[in-house]
Design a protein around this motif. Structure first.
Motif, short mmCIF file in Angstrom:
data_model
loop_
_atom_site.label_atom_id
_atom_site.label_comp_id
_atom_site.label_asym_id
_atom_site.label_seq_id
_atom_site.Cartn_x
_atom_site.Cartn_y
_atom_site.Cartn_z
N CYS A 1 0.83 -1.21 0.00
CA CYS A 1 0.00 0.00 0.00
C CYS A 1 0.86 1.25 0.00
O CYS A 1 0.58 2.22 -0.72
N ILE B 1 -10.55 2.24 4.09
CA ILE B 1 -11.25 1.10 3.47
C ILE B 1 -10.25 0.01 3.08
O ILE B 1 -10.48 -1.19 3.34
N VAL B 2 -9.15 0.39 2.47
CA VAL B 2 -8.13 -0.57 2.07
C VAL B 2 -7.56 -1.30 3.30
O VAL B 2 -7.35 -2.52 3.28
N ILE C 1 -9.06 -1.87 6.19
CA ILE C 1 -10.06 -2.82 6.69
C ILE C 1 -10.08 -4.07 5.83
O ILE C 1 -10.16 -5.20 6.35
N ILE C 2 -9.98 -3.90 4.50
CA ILE C 2 -9.99 -5.05 3.60
C ILE C 2 -8.78 -5.95 3.86
O ILE C 2 -8.91 -7.18 3.89
N ILE C 3 -7.61 -5.36 4.07
CA ILE C 3 -6.40 -6.15 4.31
C ILE C 3 -6.53 -6.96 5.60
O ILE C 3 -6.25 -8.16 5.63
N ALA D 1 -9.32 -7.80 7.20
CA ALA D 1 -10.40 -8.78 7.06
C ALA D 1 -9.94 -9.98 6.23
O ALA D 1 -10.24 -11.13 6.57
N LYS D 2 -9.22 -9.72 5.14
CA LYS D 2 -8.74 -10.80 4.28
C LYS D 2 -7.81 -11.73 5.05
O LYS D 2 -7.95 -12.97 4.97
#
Length: 366
Positions: free
Chosen positions: A121, A147-148, A150-152, A154-155
């Motif tokens: 990132c 947002i990015v 949170i996605i990382i 969560a993934k």
């Protein structure tokens, strides 16, 4: 005779390994040294890095979000090091319950792949800022960075929940309970290792190389950038890629090697030391991250010079005050302002110029 508690735990996990005669001496010698070194250096460095990231967020800089998340991942692993240290000193014998083993193991892998994610990132954000400063503005906002992030997270959490559904404690030939280690590796680990190598190392390496090659091209063509500054940028970029390769390359290569060739105890015994040295290399990432992405900037260096001077000044005051016969009589240098005489921790100037991230949005301040 196996103690009842150990037998109960092994029965619960249903994960008894083959009786491979693994020599764990490397864990009793090299691992404690590395863990202590990383803990002593990494804890204060990441705490200061977290504070510096907070200052960037406060200044509405999206890069601060990535830096804070990267630092949090490093700190979580650093806080788990005392458990791994005790595990190593006890000849790879896990004395805690299986849940704590799973938590520490998840933190270990989370640190590797969340760190890799946020390193990507940061590199992409710098690429967009330098190569396309106006074209992708909407992707370089605080909201987009959140947002990015949170996605990382969560993934990686979902990946861990999917992968770590098996019992993570097993018993070796010496009746020691080992945590997150199977010799030889299990069949279900093969596909997981291939996924880690491709998605957790090769693809991020491609992103890093692509981003920094683009940055170097722009820097090379920039007529307004001083030669000294260009050399500094090239060293920083090359150091970032080099440390990424050193910290994560050997480990992921050996994951593939183990998946391809480790099908018996003989090979597991041969590769054990090399594999664990590669795993120890990933630990140094906790120290390299704050050095590369925060403390390498000129503004941060100046802040720490001020911090050093402030500490020396405070120590001078304390030493003088302890001597009753020598009262403190300090004189101010006429040419220095009060702000310069008493700098604070990462003190920011009134105009907020120092709140910029370690790599600003133009080439000259990379």
């Amino acid at each position: 005779m196996i103690p009842r508690e150990k037998q109960k735990m092994v029965n619960f996990t249903e994960n008894v390994t083959e009786k491979c005669n693994i020599n764990h001496n490397i864990h009793e010698t090299l691992s404690p040294v590395v863990y202590i070194f990383v803990f002593i250096l990494g804890l204060p460095a990441n705490c200061l890095s977290l504070y510096y990231g907070y200052l960037q967020i406060k200044a509405k800089n999206e890069l601060g979000i990535y830096l804070c998340n990267l630092t949090i991942a490093d700190l979580l692993y650093i806080f788990s090091l005392p458990f791994w240290l005790q595990y190593a000193l006890q000849h790879d014998n896990w004395t805690y319950d299986e849940l704590l083993c799973k938590v520490c193991g998840i933190i270990l892998y989370e640190n590797i792949y969340i760190s890799v994610g946020f390193l990507c990132c940061i590199s992409i954000d710098r690429y967009l800022a330098v190569v396309h400063p106006f074209r992708f503005q909407r992707f370089r906002t605080m909201k987009a960075a959140a947002i990015v992030s949170i996605i990382i997270w969560a993934k990686e959490i979902m990946t861990c929940c999917f992968v770590f559904t098996h019992g993570e404690i097993s018993m070796d030939a010496e009746s020691h309970l080992v945590c997150f280690e199977h010799y030889p590796i299990k069949k279900w680990e093969h596909n997981v290792n291939y996924y880690r190598f491709s998605a957790g190392f090769l693809f991020p390496l491609f992103l890093l190389a692509f981003s920094y090659c683009g940055i170097l091209r722009v820097v090379h063509k920039s007529p307004g950038t001083q030669k000294k500054k260009k050399i500094q940028i090239k060293r920083l970029v090359s150091s970032t890629v080099f440390i990424f390769l050193v910290c994560f390359g050997p480990y992921h290569i050996l994951l593939v090697v183990r998946s391809l060739l480790e099908n018996n105890c003989s090979f597991a015994e041969k590769i054990f030391n090399v594999y664990h040295i590669s795993l120890l290399l990933t630990t140094f990432n906790c120290v390299a991250d704050p050095v590369l992405y925060c403390f390498s900037s000129e503004s941060t260096y100046q802040n720490f010079v001020k911090l050093r001077d402030s500490c020396l000044t405070c120590l001078g005051h304390l030493n003088t005050e302890t001597k009753e016969s020598y009262p403190l009589n300090t004189t101010e240098t006429p040419n220095r302002t009060q702000h310069e005489q008493q700098p604070g921790l990462l003190q920011m100037p009134p105009d907020g110029a120092e709140t910029k991230d370690c790599f600003t949005t133009n080439v000259d301040s990379l």
